[in-house]
Design an enzyme around this catalytic site. Structure first.
Site, short mmCIF file in Angstrom:
data_model
loop_
_atom_site.label_atom_id
_atom_site.label_comp_id
_atom_site.label_asym_id
_atom_site.label_seq_id
_atom_site.Cartn_x
_atom_site.Cartn_y
_atom_site.Cartn_z
N CYS A 1 -1.06 5.93 10.21
CA CYS A 1 -0.01 5.74 10.45
C CYS A 1 -0.06 4.23 11.40
O CYS A 1 -0.95 4.09 12.15
CB CYS A 1 0.63 6.49 11.53
N CYS B 1 6.61 -4.47 16.11
CA CYS B 1 6.34 -3.37 17.30
C CYS B 1 4.83 -3.46 17.69
O CYS B 1 3.79 -3.77 16.73
CB CYS B 1 6.10 -1.85 16.82
N CYS C 1 3.30 8.63 0.94
CA CYS C 1 4.04 7.52 1.81
C CYS C 1 4.20 6.27 1.05
O CYS C 1 3.18 5.79 0.90
CB CYS C 1 3.00 7.61 3.07
N CYS D 1 6.77 -6.49 7.73
CA CYS D 1 7.79 -6.06 8.29
C CYS D 1 8.19 -7.04 9.77
O CYS D 1 7.27 -7.99 10.18
CB CYS D 1 7.36 -4.81 9.20
N GLU E 1 0.76 -1.15 0.02
CA GLU E 1 0.11 -0.09 0.16
C GLU E 1 0.88 1.32 0.07
O GLU E 1 2.03 1.21 0.30
CB GLU E 1 -0.67 -0.01 1.12
N CYS F 1 1.56 -1.70 16.01
CA CYS F 1 1.49 -1.50 14.37
C CYS F 1 0.88 -2.81 13.87
O CYS F 1 1.40 -3.85 13.99
CB CYS F 1 2.82 -1.20 13.99
N1 SAH Z 1 9.41 1.01 10.12
C1 SAH Z 1 9.70 2.50 10.07
C2 SAH Z 1 8.59 2.94 9.23
C3 SAH Z 1 7.12 3.05 9.20
S1 SAH Z 1 6.68 4.59 9.93
C4 SAH Z 1 9.31 2.95 11.42
O1 SAH Z 1 8.59 2.48 12.15
O2 SAH Z 1 9.56 3.99 11.60
C5 SAH Z 1 5.21 4.15 10.71
C6 SAH Z 1 5.10 5.06 11.78
O3 SAH Z 1 3.67 4.96 12.26
C7 SAH Z 1 6.05 5.01 13.09
O4 SAH Z 1 6.43 6.00 13.52
C8 SAH Z 1 5.27 4.20 13.92
O5 SAH Z 1 5.67 4.36 15.34
C9 SAH Z 1 3.79 4.66 13.78
N2 SAH Z 1 2.59 3.78 14.19
C10 SAH Z 1 2.53 2.44 14.03
N3 SAH Z 1 1.42 2.08 14.26
C11 SAH Z 1 0.82 3.20 14.68
C12 SAH Z 1 -0.44 3.51 15.29
N4 SAH Z 1 -1.36 2.26 15.54
N5 SAH Z 1 -0.87 4.50 15.68
C13 SAH Z 1 -0.23 5.63 15.36
N6 SAH Z 1 1.14 5.52 14.70
C14 SAH Z 1 1.47 4.38 14.69
FE1 SF4 Z 2 7.54 -2.18 11.48
FE2 SF4 Z 2 5.38 -1.14 12.36
FE3 SF4 Z 2 7.53 -1.24 13.79
FE4 SF4 Z 2 7.85 0.44 11.61
S1 SF4 Z 2 6.31 0.71 13.44
S2 SF4 Z 2 9.27 -1.15 12.29
S3 SF4 Z 2 6.52 -0.81 10.21
S4 SF4 Z 2 6.17 -2.81 12.95
#
Ligand code: SAH
Ligand code: SF4
Length: 340
Positions: A333, A117, A106, A113, A93, A120
């Site tokens: 995000c 986290c 974006c 991934c 996406e 996420c």
């Molecule tokens: N893997 C990289 C790039 C992805 S950026 C990284 O983690 O930086 C995706 C962003 O969305 C990250 O800053 C992450 O912390 C944020 N994110 C992930 N899940 C989220 C959620 N449920 N609500 C708000 N932000 C979220």
């Molecule tokens: Fe991977 Fe989501 Fe963590 Fe970014 S925030 S490193 S996309 S698991």
């Protein structure tokens, strides 16, 4: 089919070598680059600067791959999410985010991934595979068509995947975006969860772009829990790398901080975060957690987010609360999962 070359899979040197092998002069490679990366053609037959016999003979040996648009969703706030199919059947996406002055794309860097986290959705997918450089660049080329006549002004590597875990392809994509498609490196931001050694490798291998770091916690204890990568590269290792990052004059590192109610959003967290950032030119994006089905976290109240922000701004930082756009179409995000 094995010998049919995808012109988009080649970088500048690769294209030059390919045209040379075909007995064609170097300027043909330059023309092909112009037509693919600036004129946005999707098939060799559209390169009308090549005479018909040349187009026909090239088409025997080569082709131009394209992402397949499988779905386009438009959010009530104008954010658009594209679901793209890849040649091997996987999908990714990309999200197009309009605001007053900017149109930001974006892009994803991996299918899924590996980093899990806890907050996420992409992390829940697990790692499926790295994207190849041209699959990253193609998100821009496809979105540029879909966005026309609007112009994409900014690009962020904040879609699916951890860009620094796919450094080779990301570096190559950054080169092609800046050198072949002439997108300004100053308008590109790569976001990382904090792979400390790769943070310093990125500027060695790619044009210098902006860096964003997903901080998301102010102590190792909490960060270990919500971002398992912290057990490998803890806050000390992360900040030691960040302090050595070759930031251009007047630019800043962006810190993203997903606010999870009761987990990382206390006043003490804000004070500790401010202390961690001391000495680093930074701006902070506070992102209230986007809830999704099955998520165990909750988004904090507006009052809490404002109090947190005030501590950071009182400490002299630029901090903004970023209400994620496109929540209604799961384009915000941490909500990308490409229907897996
Ligand atoms: N893997 C990289 C790039 C992805 S950026 C990284 O983690 O930086 C995706 C962003 O969305 C990250 O800053 C992450 O912390 C944020 N994110 C992930 N899940 C989220 C959620 N449920 N609500 C708000 N932000 C979220
Ligand atoms: Fe991977 Fe989501 Fe963590 Fe970014 S925030 S490193 S996309 S698991």
């Amino acid at each position: 089919m094995g010998r049919v070359k995808n012109l988009k899979s080649l970088d500048r040197a690769g294209l030059e070598a390919f045209f040379r092998q075909e007995g064609l002069p170097a300027f043909r490679a330059r023309q092909a680059i112009h037509w693919i990366y600036e004129k946005n053609v999707r098939d060799i037959s559209e390169i009308t600067e090549f005479a018909k016999p040349l187009r026909d003979s090239l088409s025997q040996k080569a082709y131009i791959s394209n992402l397949a648009l499988k779905e386009r969703q438009v959010s009530a706030d104008g954010t658009e999410k594209y679901l793209f199919g890849l040649e091997d059947g996987n999908s990714i996406e990309s999200v197009l985010i309009p605001d007053e002055k900017r149109l930001t794309l974006c892009v994803s860097s991996q299918v899924g991934c590996a980093l899990s986290c806890r907050f996420c959705l992409t992390g829940k997918l697990g790692m499926i595979r790295d994207l190849r450089a041209h699959e990253i660049v193609d998100q821009y080329l496809s979105a540029r068509r879909l966005a026309a006549p609007r112009k994409i002004t900014n690009m962020v590597f904040m879609g699916m995947g951890e860009p620094l875990n796919n450094l080779e392809n990301v570096a190559s994509a950054l080169k092609r975006l800046t050198e072949l498609a002439h997108f300004s490196r100053r308008r590109i931001t790569v976001s990382t969860s904090g792979i400390a050694p790769k943070i310093l490798e990125l500027p060695e291998r790619a044009p210098l772009v902006n860096l964003a770091v997903s901080l998301n916690a102010s102590t190792d204890e909490v960060r270990d829990r919500i971002m398992p990568i912290n057990r490998r590269y803890n806050l000390e290792a992360l900040f030691e790398a960040l302090r050595r990052f070759p930031l251009p004059p007047r630019s800043r590192i962006t810190f993203e901080y997903v606010m999870l109610s009761g987990v990382n959003d206390t006043d003490a967290d804000a004070r500790r975060a401010a202390a961690l950032l001391r000495g680093i030119p930074s701006k902070i994006n506070l992102i209230p957690f986007n809830e999704h089905e099955g998520s165990i976290f909750r988004t904090p109240s507006d009052k809490r987010a404002l109090a947190f922000r005030k501590i950071l701004t009182d400490a002299g930082y630029t901090a903004i609360i970023r209400k994620s756009k496109g929540r209604d179409i799961l384009a915000a995000c941490g909500q990308l999962k490409a229907k897996y």
